[in-house]
Structure formats: structure tokens, C-alpha cells
Design a protein around this motif. Structure first.
Motif, PDB file in Angstrom:
ATOM      1  N   VAL A  32       0.339  -4.409  -7.209  1.00 42.59           N
ATOM      2  CA  VAL A  32       0.844  -5.422  -8.147  1.00 42.59           C
ATOM      3  C   VAL A  32       2.347  -5.249  -8.339  1.00 42.59           C
ATOM      4  O   VAL A  32       3.103  -6.226  -8.359  1.00 42.59           O
ATOM      5  CB  VAL A  32       0.088  -5.341  -9.495  1.00 42.59           C
ATOM      6  CG1 VAL A  32       0.749  -6.201 -10.550  1.00 42.59           C
ATOM      7  CG2 VAL A  32      -1.369  -5.745  -9.315  1.00 42.59           C
ATOM      8  N   TRP A  33       2.794  -4.008  -8.459  1.00 50.04           N
ATOM      9  CA  TRP A  33       4.225  -3.731  -8.618  1.00 50.04           C
ATOM     10  C   TRP A  33       5.002  -4.236  -7.402  1.00 50.04           C
ATOM     11  O   TRP A  33       6.045  -4.867  -7.550  1.00 50.04           O
ATOM     12  CB  TRP A  33       4.449  -2.233  -8.793  1.00 50.04           C
ATOM     13  CG  TRP A  33       5.869  -1.886  -9.052  1.00 50.04           C
ATOM     14  CD1 TRP A  33       6.846  -1.677  -8.124  1.00 50.04           C
ATOM     15  CD2 TRP A  33       6.499  -1.736 -10.324  1.00 50.04           C
ATOM     16  NE1 TRP A  33       8.035  -1.388  -8.744  1.00 50.04           N
ATOM     17  CE2 TRP A  33       7.845  -1.417 -10.090  1.00 50.04           C
ATOM     18  CE3 TRP A  33       6.041  -1.813 -11.629  1.00 50.04           C
ATOM     19  CZ2 TRP A  33       8.740  -1.191 -11.123  1.00 50.04           C
ATOM     20  CZ3 TRP A  33       6.931  -1.577 -12.649  1.00 50.04           C
ATOM     21  CH2 TRP A  33       8.259  -1.280 -12.396  1.00 50.04           C
ATOM     22  N   ALA A  34       4.508  -3.966  -6.206  1.00 49.41           N
ATOM     23  CA  ALA A  34       5.196  -4.402  -4.993  1.00 49.41           C
ATOM     24  C   ALA A  34       5.215  -5.918  -4.881  1.00 49.41           C
ATOM     25  O   ALA A  34       6.175  -6.497  -4.373  1.00 49.41           O
ATOM     26  CB  ALA A  34       4.528  -3.791  -3.763  1.00 49.41           C
ATOM     27  N   PHE A  35       4.169  -6.569  -5.365  1.00 47.41           N
ATOM     28  CA  PHE A  35       4.118  -8.029  -5.337  1.00 47.41           C
ATOM     29  C   PHE A  35       5.224  -8.625  -6.212  1.00 47.41           C
ATOM     30  O   PHE A  35       5.858  -9.612  -5.837  1.00 47.41           O
ATOM     31  CB  PHE A  35       2.747  -8.517  -5.804  1.00 47.41           C
ATOM     32  CG  PHE A  35       2.605 -10.005  -5.802  1.00 47.41           C
ATOM     33  CD1 PHE A  35       2.412 -10.694  -4.622  1.00 47.41           C
ATOM     34  CD2 PHE A  35       2.669 -10.713  -6.984  1.00 47.41           C
ATOM     35  CE1 PHE A  35       2.279 -12.073  -4.613  1.00 47.41           C
ATOM     36  CE2 PHE A  35       2.536 -12.087  -6.994  1.00 47.41           C
ATOM     37  CZ  PHE A  35       2.338 -12.770  -5.803  1.00 47.41           C
ATOM     38  N   PHE A  36       5.462  -8.017  -7.368  1.00 50.94           N
ATOM     39  CA  PHE A  36       6.471  -8.538  -8.283  1.00 50.94           C
ATOM     40  C   PHE A  36       7.872  -7.980  -8.033  1.00 50.94           C
ATOM     41  O   PHE A  36       8.841  -8.500  -8.575  1.00 50.94           O
ATOM     42  CB  PHE A  36       6.060  -8.296  -9.735  1.00 50.94           C
ATOM     43  CG  PHE A  36       4.944  -9.176 -10.187  1.00 50.94           C
ATOM     44  CD1 PHE A  36       5.143 -10.529 -10.347  1.00 50.94           C
ATOM     45  CD2 PHE A  36       3.672  -8.662 -10.419  1.00 50.94           C
ATOM     46  CE1 PHE A  36       4.114 -11.363 -10.755  1.00 50.94           C
ATOM     47  CE2 PHE A  36       2.646  -9.482 -10.820  1.00 50.94           C
ATOM     48  CZ  PHE A  36       2.863 -10.837 -10.984  1.00 50.94           C
ATOM     49  N   ASP A  37       7.992  -6.926  -7.248  1.00 55.58           N
ATOM     50  CA  ASP A  37       9.301  -6.343  -6.924  1.00 55.58           C
ATOM     51  C   ASP A  37       9.693  -6.743  -5.500  1.00 55.58           C
ATOM     52  O   ASP A  37       9.994  -5.910  -4.650  1.00 55.58           O
ATOM     53  CB  ASP A  37       9.242  -4.825  -7.068  1.00 55.58           C
ATOM     54  CG  ASP A  37      10.609  -4.182  -7.129  1.00 55.58           C
ATOM     55  OD1 ASP A  37      11.610  -4.921  -7.239  1.00 55.58           O
ATOM     56  OD2 ASP A  37      10.679  -2.940  -7.076  1.00 55.58           O
ATOM     57  N   ALA A  38       9.713  -8.037  -5.256  1.00 51.94           N
ATOM     58  CA  ALA A  38       9.971  -8.564  -3.913  1.00 51.94           C
ATOM     59  C   ALA A  38      11.383  -8.242  -3.436  1.00 51.94           C
ATOM     60  O   ALA A  38      11.608  -8.111  -2.226  1.00 51.94           O
ATOM     61  CB  ALA A  38       9.741 -10.064  -3.902  1.00 51.94           C
ATOM     62  N   GLU A  39      12.312  -8.092  -4.349  1.00 48.74           N
ATOM     63  CA  GLU A  39      13.687  -7.782  -3.954  1.00 48.74           C
ATOM     64  C   GLU A  39      13.759  -6.416  -3.276  1.00 48.74           C
ATOM     65  O   GLU A  39      14.411  -6.263  -2.238  1.00 48.74           O
ATOM     66  CB  GLU A  39      14.603  -7.816  -5.175  1.00 48.74           C
ATOM     67  CG  GLU A  39      16.048  -7.537  -4.855  1.00 48.74           C
ATOM     68  CD  GLU A  39      16.911  -7.607  -6.109  1.00 48.74           C
ATOM     69  OE1 GLU A  39      17.768  -6.721  -6.256  1.00 48.74           O
ATOM     70  OE2 GLU A  39      16.716  -8.527  -6.919  1.00 48.74           O
ATOM     71  N   GLN A  40      13.081  -5.415  -3.833  1.00 42.04           N
ATOM     72  CA  GLN A  40      13.079  -4.078  -3.228  1.00 42.04           C
ATOM     73  C   GLN A  40      12.360  -4.102  -1.884  1.00 42.04           C
ATOM     74  O   GLN A  40      12.788  -3.444  -0.940  1.00 42.04           O
ATOM     75  CB  GLN A  40      12.413  -3.071  -4.172  1.00 42.04           C
ATOM     76  CG  GLN A  40      12.407  -1.661  -3.638  1.00 42.04           C
ATOM     77  CD  GLN A  40      13.783  -1.050  -3.547  1.00 42.04           C
ATOM     78  OE1 GLN A  40      14.653  -1.350  -4.347  1.00 42.04           O
ATOM     79  NE2 GLN A  40      13.987  -0.197  -2.577  1.00 42.04           N
ATOM     80  N   VAL A  41      11.283  -4.848  -1.787  1.00 45.54           N
ATOM     81  CA  VAL A  41      10.567  -4.975  -0.514  1.00 45.54           C
ATOM     82  C   VAL A  41      11.488  -5.577   0.543  1.00 45.54           C
ATOM     83  O   VAL A  41      11.523  -5.118   1.692  1.00 45.54           O
ATOM     84  CB  VAL A  41       9.285  -5.814  -0.681  1.00 45.54           C
ATOM     85  CG1 VAL A  41       8.625  -6.076   0.662  1.00 45.54           C
ATOM     86  CG2 VAL A  41       8.312  -5.136  -1.627  1.00 45.54           C
ATOM     87  N   GLN A  42      12.259  -6.577   0.168  1.00 41.21           N
ATOM     88  CA  GLN A  42      13.174  -7.230   1.105  1.00 41.21           C
ATOM     89  C   GLN A  42      14.294  -6.288   1.549  1.00 41.21           C
ATOM     90  O   GLN A  42      14.678  -6.284   2.716  1.00 41.21           O
ATOM     91  CB  GLN A  42      13.775  -8.489   0.472  1.00 41.21           C
ATOM     92  CG  GLN A  42      14.568  -9.325   1.440  1.00 41.21           C
ATOM     93  CD  GLN A  42      13.697  -9.897   2.540  1.00 41.21           C
ATOM     94  OE1 GLN A  42      12.563 -10.262   2.302  1.00 41.21           O
ATOM     95  NE2 GLN A  42      14.233  -9.960   3.728  1.00 41.21           N
ATOM     96  N   VAL A  43      14.799  -5.468   0.643  1.00 37.44           N
ATOM     97  CA  VAL A  43      15.851  -4.503   0.985  1.00 37.44           C
ATOM     98  C   VAL A  43      15.334  -3.502   2.021  1.00 37.44           C
ATOM     99  O   VAL A  43      15.991  -3.221   3.030  1.00 37.44           O
ATOM    100  CB  VAL A  43      16.368  -3.776  -0.279  1.00 37.44           C
ATOM    101  CG1 VAL A  43      17.225  -2.583   0.079  1.00 37.44           C
ATOM    102  CG2 VAL A  43      17.121  -4.733  -1.161  1.00 37.44           C
ATOM    103  N   ILE A  44      14.154  -2.961   1.784  1.00 35.20           N
ATOM    104  CA  ILE A  44      13.576  -1.999   2.722  1.00 35.20           C
ATOM    105  C   ILE A  44      13.239  -2.686   4.045  1.00 35.20           C
ATOM    106  O   ILE A  44      13.458  -2.130   5.120  1.00 35.20           O
ATOM    107  CB  ILE A  44      12.340  -1.320   2.106  1.00 35.20           C
ATOM    108  CG1 ILE A  44      12.752  -0.489   0.893  1.00 35.20           C
ATOM    109  CG2 ILE A  44      11.634  -0.436   3.128  1.00 35.20           C
ATOM    110  CD1 ILE A  44      11.598   0.070   0.114  1.00 35.20           C
ATOM    111  N   ASP A  45      12.721  -3.892   3.986  1.00 37.81           N
ATOM    112  CA  ASP A  45      12.384  -4.644   5.196  1.00 37.81           C
ATOM    113  C   ASP A  45      13.620  -4.885   6.054  1.00 37.81           C
ATOM    114  O   ASP A  45      13.587  -4.700   7.274  1.00 37.81           O
ATOM    115  CB  ASP A  45      11.721  -5.966   4.825  1.00 37.81           C
ATOM    116  CG  ASP A  45      11.332  -6.792   6.036  1.00 37.81           C
ATOM    117  OD1 ASP A  45      10.947  -6.204   7.055  1.00 37.81           O
ATOM    118  OD2 ASP A  45      11.418  -8.035   5.955  1.00 37.81           O
ATOM    119  N   ASN A  46      14.724  -5.276   5.450  1.00 37.43           N
ATOM    120  CA  ASN A  46      15.961  -5.504   6.194  1.00 37.43           C
ATOM    121  C   ASN A  46      16.490  -4.213   6.828  1.00 37.43           C
ATOM    122  O   ASN A  46      17.018  -4.238   7.936  1.00 37.43           O
ATOM    123  CB  ASN A  46      17.037  -6.118   5.296  1.00 37.43           C
ATOM    124  CG  ASN A  46      16.712  -7.540   4.934  1.00 37.43           C
ATOM    125  OD1 ASN A  46      15.957  -8.220   5.624  1.00 37.43           O
ATOM    126  ND2 ASN A  46      17.253  -7.992   3.821  1.00 37.43           N
TER     127      ASN A  46
END
Length: 76
Positions: free
Chosen positions: A28-42
Motif C-alpha cells: 500500500v505504501w509503494a502504491f501511494f509513494d509513486a514518486e519514490q518508485v519512479q526515482v528508483i525505476d529511472n
């Protein structure tokens, strides 16, 4: 309580039951913290092009207590 004998199977079962809420909160945290997911993905896209998005989501889900304290994850 420390003098009680506990089987290995009971200890594994306890850890598995405790992991369920940890993982649910993390997802749930990762779903709502999309900005951090995008930073790591990039940051991972050059090294792991096929699974960087899933890996970034799982890392964000696993380290949600760190993000809860306001510490950013190092993506590099």
C-alpha cells in the motif's frame, strides 16, 4: 517465557504471520509513494531494463519503514 521450548516450525509460522501485515502495509505504501518508485525505476532502467519497474516497486514496498522515518532511498 524464554525458558519455553518452541519448535522450529512454530517459529517459522510466527514469522510468516508477522510478515503478512508488513507486506500489505509495504505494498500500500509503494502504491501511494509513486514518486519514490519512479526515482528508483529511472536509476535502475539502464542496468535492469526488463524488470526495473517491478524491482523498484518491490524495493519501495520492502523499505517502507525507512521511508516512514523520512529517509530517502539511494537509487544508485
Amino acid at each position: 517465557m524464554l525458558s519455553r521450548r518452541v519448535s522450529v516450525a512454530a517459529m517459522i509460522e510466527t514469522v510468516m504471520w508477522l510478515a503478512i501485515p508488513y507486506l500489505v502495509i509495504g505494498l500500500v505504501w509503494a502504491f501511494f509513494d509513486a514518486e519514490q518508485v519512479q526515482v528508483i525505476d529511472n536509476a535502475w532502467r539502464a542496468r535492469l531494463p526488463a524488470g526495473s519497474d517491478i524491482g523498484a516497486f518491490l524495493v519501495t514496498a520492502a523499505f517502507w519503514p525507512v521511508r516512514l522515518l523520512g529517509i530517502g532511498l539511494c537509487a544508485g
